[in-house]
Design an enzyme around this catalytic site. Structure first.
Site, PDB file in Angstrom:
ATOM      1  N   ASP A 567       0.864  -1.179   0.000  1.00 16.98           N
ATOM      2  CA  ASP A 567       0.000   0.000   0.000  1.00 16.98           C
ATOM      3  C   ASP A 567       0.905   1.236   0.000  1.00 16.98           C
ATOM      4  O   ASP A 567       2.129   1.116   0.152  1.00 16.98           O
ATOM      5  CB  ASP A 567      -0.863  -0.054   1.278  1.00 16.98           C
ATOM      6  CG  ASP A 567      -2.056   0.890   1.220  1.00 16.98           C
ATOM      7  OD1 ASP A 567      -2.185   1.646   0.253  1.00 16.98           O
ATOM      8  OD2 ASP A 567      -2.855   0.852   2.181  1.00 16.98           O
ATOM      9  N   GLU A 570       2.703   5.201  -3.802  1.00 11.82           N
ATOM     10  CA  GLU A 570       2.704   6.240  -4.865  1.00 11.82           C
ATOM     11  C   GLU A 570       4.018   6.991  -4.927  1.00 11.82           C
ATOM     12  O   GLU A 570       4.392   7.383  -6.044  1.00 11.82           O
ATOM     13  CB  GLU A 570       1.529   7.207  -4.636  1.00 11.82           C
ATOM     14  CG  GLU A 570       0.164   6.580  -4.794  1.00 11.82           C
ATOM     15  CD  GLU A 570      -0.217   5.666  -3.631  1.00 11.82           C
ATOM     16  OE1 GLU A 570       0.331   5.866  -2.539  1.00 11.82           O
ATOM     17  OE2 GLU A 570      -1.055   4.778  -3.845  1.00 11.82           O
ATOM     18  N   ASP A 644      -9.037   3.934  -1.796  1.00  8.87           N
ATOM     19  CA  ASP A 644      -9.940   4.225  -0.681  1.00  8.87           C
ATOM     20  C   ASP A 644     -11.266   4.826  -1.126  1.00  8.87           C
ATOM     21  O   ASP A 644     -11.473   6.039  -1.074  1.00  8.87           O
ATOM     22  CB  ASP A 644      -9.224   5.152   0.303  1.00  8.87           C
ATOM     23  CG  ASP A 644      -7.976   4.496   0.871  1.00  8.87           C
ATOM     24  OD1 ASP A 644      -7.832   3.269   0.693  1.00  8.87           O
ATOM     25  OD2 ASP A 644      -7.156   5.198   1.470  1.00  8.87           O
TER      26      ASP A 644
END
Ligand SMILES: *[C@@H]1O[C@H](CO)[C@@H](O)[C@H](O)[C@H]1NC(C)=O
Length: 991
Positions: A567, A570, A644
């Site tokens: 997760d 980015e 999300d």
């Protein structure tokens, strides 16, 4: 996941709220945290450039000097000159146009001066001087063989160079010298144009001219005012280049949200207009929460005002119907019309914006035969790097996905558990909690395969550790799960806690494997653990080190049934600009973060994949690693989810076009969080979400830490039963899903497919994105995404009969059909003409279905025929790469009245034989024929013959039942237990 509320993160919250405004709880996306095009200097400059070019009689200042053109081994090279003000030297831009064997062409444009390093960087920067030219190194894995047949046209024509290439020379690149531009033609018809509108813009290197002292003084003053005034003042000076020149205010430095980008290389954008004449639809360029058919982005009724943005970011509570950037980027766009699909792949990893404009030409009544048509004009703007574009001329959607996959790789064949159901939440709080949830699934007879652990399992957010108080015995927990062949996925993120007594951070620092700040020191930022550093997976040494961390004796408490979730890659940096890293950070080889940003997440994901391959010598299993950030190529190493989302109907609805778009964009192993991450879904919404989620290739329920528990057994009657039915449907169809994954892994086909992909000639259906086909099975689902719905309207594109999956009601005729959909009903049809493989025995996990018998559903088309395929392997190892698999084709021939199973395996190996042996007893236990012919009425037996059977058993009679049609329900028939082996050739004769 992203931020939680202040209550749970007091320390982090207090500290960070002082730094920025990110942490104020909100219900919608915080626009002010993310740049608009206007706030992103290079985007603003290039959009202005486009406006100015349109308003004036603008001629692009780029020209290809014909004297520089050479053509060798399928590649044209030359120099494009950019003319500046009179008296100034021209800028030399080396051009290559490469013609690939696959029929794809690749165009690159570089900048000679930067390439030679003949430039000065400011602030004593250590950054590389050339334009970033390594995106291909990470994204491309094949398809680069050049076409021997490509040839320059012999007919010389003034002002153009033409190259014939592609299959039988059907493709042609017409390269215009001045202004420089390229038209790509197929069969003499132009499909794609470069620089037709003159928006090519390579921001060349230039020396910074220090502003007059007056400006300097202003720097002390109010930031915003300064920017405005500066812009205004510059307007008059904007004469040197571009239609009206460039706005200098963002050339050398940019400040946003309190972060200043030092921009040591100055302006470096690469921009180009790409037009698709005669096309009305473009698809692709994920990830955005938008429709499949991309909208116009330059304003107007119902259109966007902002370009589609590609800049991987942790976007908190993202909004629907928006071109805003999200977590991943795939700069691959396809244009589609009746009879043709073409596309471009913009290989650039920097921040990128894409404007889309549809320009309509109305029919001219005076010019006979001139029909009205639409052209799509796109404008691609990247902050830095090479201009590097691949051009695909189709002509079918299948050609595009295959060719794109050839370049960037196909989907990794997952383990079979990975396509079953995943149960996640932030967080299952103890190992006892995990076992308890596991037991409850069993108690309620609900199938599931994988339970997930979010960040709370770690000891103080230190990855590769377990919280000693809550996860006391992870080994025992894994063993417990393994009893039912279940797995555990644990999260591991790229931020490493910067603290004492943590060997992982000590090694990261000591070995120099962290991402560096602009001054070359280890970059430090804030994330879940507080102060953190980030592993730099562009560095091969970092990957080597990372691999070591996953070994069983290093990550203690893990087991062969542990898998990984990446997760925040980015990367998400809570106190960074736009929640990510500063662009002037430095990666391995001194490339700026600016250059590699969109690839960053993929390198981390890939490193984890590589690590999972090497956990133990000799134990080689297909890894499963989920990622949030992605780029072209991520499909080679795992699955993605759409980040999300919210427990709202609009997010359920948006998930379908988003997952469809992932499919046609080469990364089909994708899904949205079932139930919605933030917020508490109503029981109805949760139920509908499960009924939709069973059609995501990646199928996971997940929930935020502040939400109530919502495992399927919690909702109660009738919801739990209805959700269980949906889950059982997914499990029943796993053989069909696995076969669809095999197609993705071998020919790049999407796993769920939009209408246009299946019916490329059906103009009315091009924009349909709220229903989907599962692989090549003909299964057509239209999930319910509206509250209180009792029915849905399904769009049927052709004149085949479509049968309701559950009761065989027939729907036929192109157009909309109303299909009942009360809460306990999933609108699912079967297009006539397919054979759908299933496994009907309810089990607790997919692992327990490994040797279960199959059911074949033969769905006859209007001519009484049907065909389908089945791919099966051990679902676990890489032996399939050595031939250990079964690949069959089932076909029902209406004239011969027989169903046959034939082999699609090209050549048996030792491994094939060994695998077939393990599957020898796995049989077909039932054949259902939907739309069974009337002539079968009264028949009670069919004749079965199987290859290799003993003489006495060569022809067997088996029981048969026929059910007449009634009302709108089709006739159907069942062959009871033909006992034919799934791995063998056989025939069932119905005559
Ligand atoms: C993935 O890892 C391998 C092995 O370290 C490396 O060779 C390759 O370049 C990596 N690819 C990406 C996309 O990071």
């Amino acid at each position: 996941m992203m931020f939680t509320t202040a209550a749970r993160w007091p320390a982090v919250f207090l500290l960070l709220s002082a730094l920025c405004t990110l942490f104020v709880p909100a219900v919608t996306v915080k626009h002010e945290n993310f740049k608009t095009c206007d706030q992103s200097g290079f985007c603003k400059r290039n959009r202005q450039f486009a406006d100015d070019a349109a308003a004036s009689s603008w001629t692009s200042p780029y020209a290809l000097d014909p004297a520089t053109i050479t053509f060798k081994n399928g590649q044209l090279s030359g120099t494009v000159f950019k003319t500046l003000k009179e008296g100034e030297a021209q800028v030399r831009l080396p051009l290559t146009v490469t013609f690939l064997e696959s029929g794809v062409a690749r165009v690159t444009l570089d900048e000679e001066r930067r390439l030679k390093g003949d430039v000065d960087l400011r602030h004593g920067s250590q950054a590389r001087k050339e334009r970033y030219n390594e995106a291909g190194k990470w994204a491309l894995v094949g398809g680069l063989k050049v076409a021997d047949g490509a040839a320059l046209s012999e007919k010389a024509e003034a002002g153009y160079t033409k190259v014939f290439y592609g299959d039988a020379g059907k493709h042609q690149a017409v390269i215009r010298h001045a202004p420089f531009g390229i038209e790509f033609q197929r069969d003499g018809e132009t499909q794609i144009k470069f620089n037709d509108r003159g928006l090519l813009n390579m921001e060349h290197w230039r020396q910074k001219v220090e502003p007059p002292p007056k400006e300097e003084e202003k720097k002390e003053g109010d930031e915003e005012n300064k920017d405005e005034e500066k812009t205004e003042e510059k307007v008059e000076e904007k004469k040197d280049e571009g239609p009206k020149g460039e706005d200098e205010s963002t050339w050398w430095e940019e400040t946003f949200g309190g972060n200043t980008d030092s921009k040591p290389r100055g302006p470096e954008a690469a921009a180009l207009d790409i037009s698709f004449p005669g096309y009305e639809h473009v698809f692709g360029i994920p990830e955005h929460a938008t429709r499949l058919s991309l909208k116009t982005t330059r304003g107007g009724d119902g259109n966007y005002k902002e370009p589609y943005r590609l800049y991987n970011a942790d976007v908190f509570e993202y909004e629907m119907d928006s071109p805003m950037t999200l977590y991943g980027a795939i700069p691959f766009m396809q244009a589609h019309r009746k009879g043709s699909t073409v596309g471009v792949f913009w290989l650039n990893a920097a921040e990128t914006w894409v404007d889309v404009v549809k320009s309509k030409t109305t029919a001219n009544p005076l010019a006979l035969g001139l029909k009205g048509h639409t052209d799509i004009q796109t404008h691609w703007i990247s902050e830095s790097g090479l201009l590097d574009v691949f051009v695909f001329l189709g002509p079918t959607p299948q050609d595009l996905t295959r060719q794109y996959g050839e370049l960037t790789g196909y989907t990794a064949m997952p383990q079979s558990f990975a396509i079953a159901y995943h149960q996640c939440r932030w967080n299952y709080v103890t190992d006892e909690d995990v076992k308890d949830v596991d037991r409850k699934f069993d108690k309620f007879n609900i199938p599931y395969d994988v339970i997930w652990l979010d960040i709370e399992y770690t000891h103080e957010k230190k990855y590769f550790t377990w919280d000693p108080l809550t996860f006391v015995n992870p080994t025992k927990m894994h063993k417990h799960l393994d009893k039912r062949e279940r797995k555990l996925v644990a999260i591991i993120d790229p931020h490493i806690k910067n603290t004492n007594d943590y060997p992982v951070i000590d090694e990261l620092k000591k070995k120099g494997l962290a991402v560096k700040n602009k001054d070359g020191g280890d970059y430090e930022g804030w994330c879940w653990p507080g102060s953190s550093m980030w592993i730099d997976c562009f560095n091969p040494a970092a990957i080597t080190w990372w691999k070591g961390l996953f070994k069983y004796d290093s990550f203690k408490g893990t087991a062969p049934n542990t898998f990984i979730w990446n997760d925040m890659n980015e990367p998400s940096v809570f106190n960074g600009p736009e929640t990510t890293m500063p662009k002037d950070n430095l990666h391995h080889d001194n490339w700026e973060h600016r250059d590699v940003h969109n690839i960053n997440g993929m390198t981390f994901h890939n490193a984890t994949y590589e690590a999972m391959l090497e956990r133990k010598k000799g134990e080689i299993r297909r890894p499963f690693v989920l990622t949030r950030a992605f780029y072209s190529g991520s499909q080679r190493v795992g699955a993605m989810w759409t980040g999300d989302n919210l427990a709202e109907w609009s997010h359920l609805e948006a998930s379908i076009p988003m997952v469809l778009n992932q499919g046609i964009s080469g990364f089909p192993f994708s899904g949205a969080d079932v139930g919605g991450f933030f917020g508490n879904p109503s029981k109805e919404l949760l139920t509908r979400w499960y009924q939709t989620g069973i059609f995501y290739p990646f199928f996971r329920g997940h929930a935020h830490i502040d939400t109530r528990r919502r495992e399927p057994y919690i909702a109660g009657s009738p919801y739990t039963e209805i959700i269980t039915q949906a889950l059982r449907l997914r499990y029943q169809l796993l053989p069909a899903w696995y076969t669809a994954f095999h197609e993705a892994a071998t020919i790049g086909a999407p796993i769920i497919r939009p209408n246009f992909y299946i019916h490329p000639e059906d103009e009315k259906g091009f924009a349909v994105d709220d229903q989907l086909y599962v692989g090549s099975t003909g299964l057509l689902a239209k999930p319910v995404t509206k509250e209180g719905a009792e029915s849905v309207s399904v769009y049927i594109a052709d004149d085949q009969p479509y049968y309701n999956y559950f009761d065989y009601t027939v729907y036929q005729g192109a157009g909309q059909h109303t299909v009942p959909a009360p809460l306990d009903t999933i609108p699912l049809l079967m297009q006539g003409g397919h054979v759908i493989p299933r496994r009907d025995r309810p089990r607790r996990s997919s692992g327990l279905m490994k040797f279960d018998p199959f059911t074949l559903v033969v769905v006859l088309d209007k001519d009484g025929n049907a065909a389908g395929t089945l791919y099966v392997d051990d679902g676990e190892t890489f032996d399939y790469q050595q031939g250990a698999y079964i690949h069959r084709r089932f076909s029902f021939d209406g004239k011969r009245n027989a169903l046959t199973s034939t082999n699609l395996h090209p050549r048996a190996t030792v491994k094939t034989d060994a695998y077939l042996k393990t599957m020898a007893k796995v049989r077909v236990e039932k054949v259902i024929v939907v739309g069974a012919p009337k002539a079968w009425k009264g028949k009670s037996q069919v004749v079965v013959s199987e290859e290799g059977a003993k003489e006495s058993a060569r022809k067997r009679q088996v029981g048969f039942e026929y059910y007449e049609s009634s009302g709108k329900k089709a006739a159907w028939a069942v062959v009871r237990d033909p006992k034919v082996a799934i791995g063998k050739g056989w025939k069932i004769d119905f005559s």
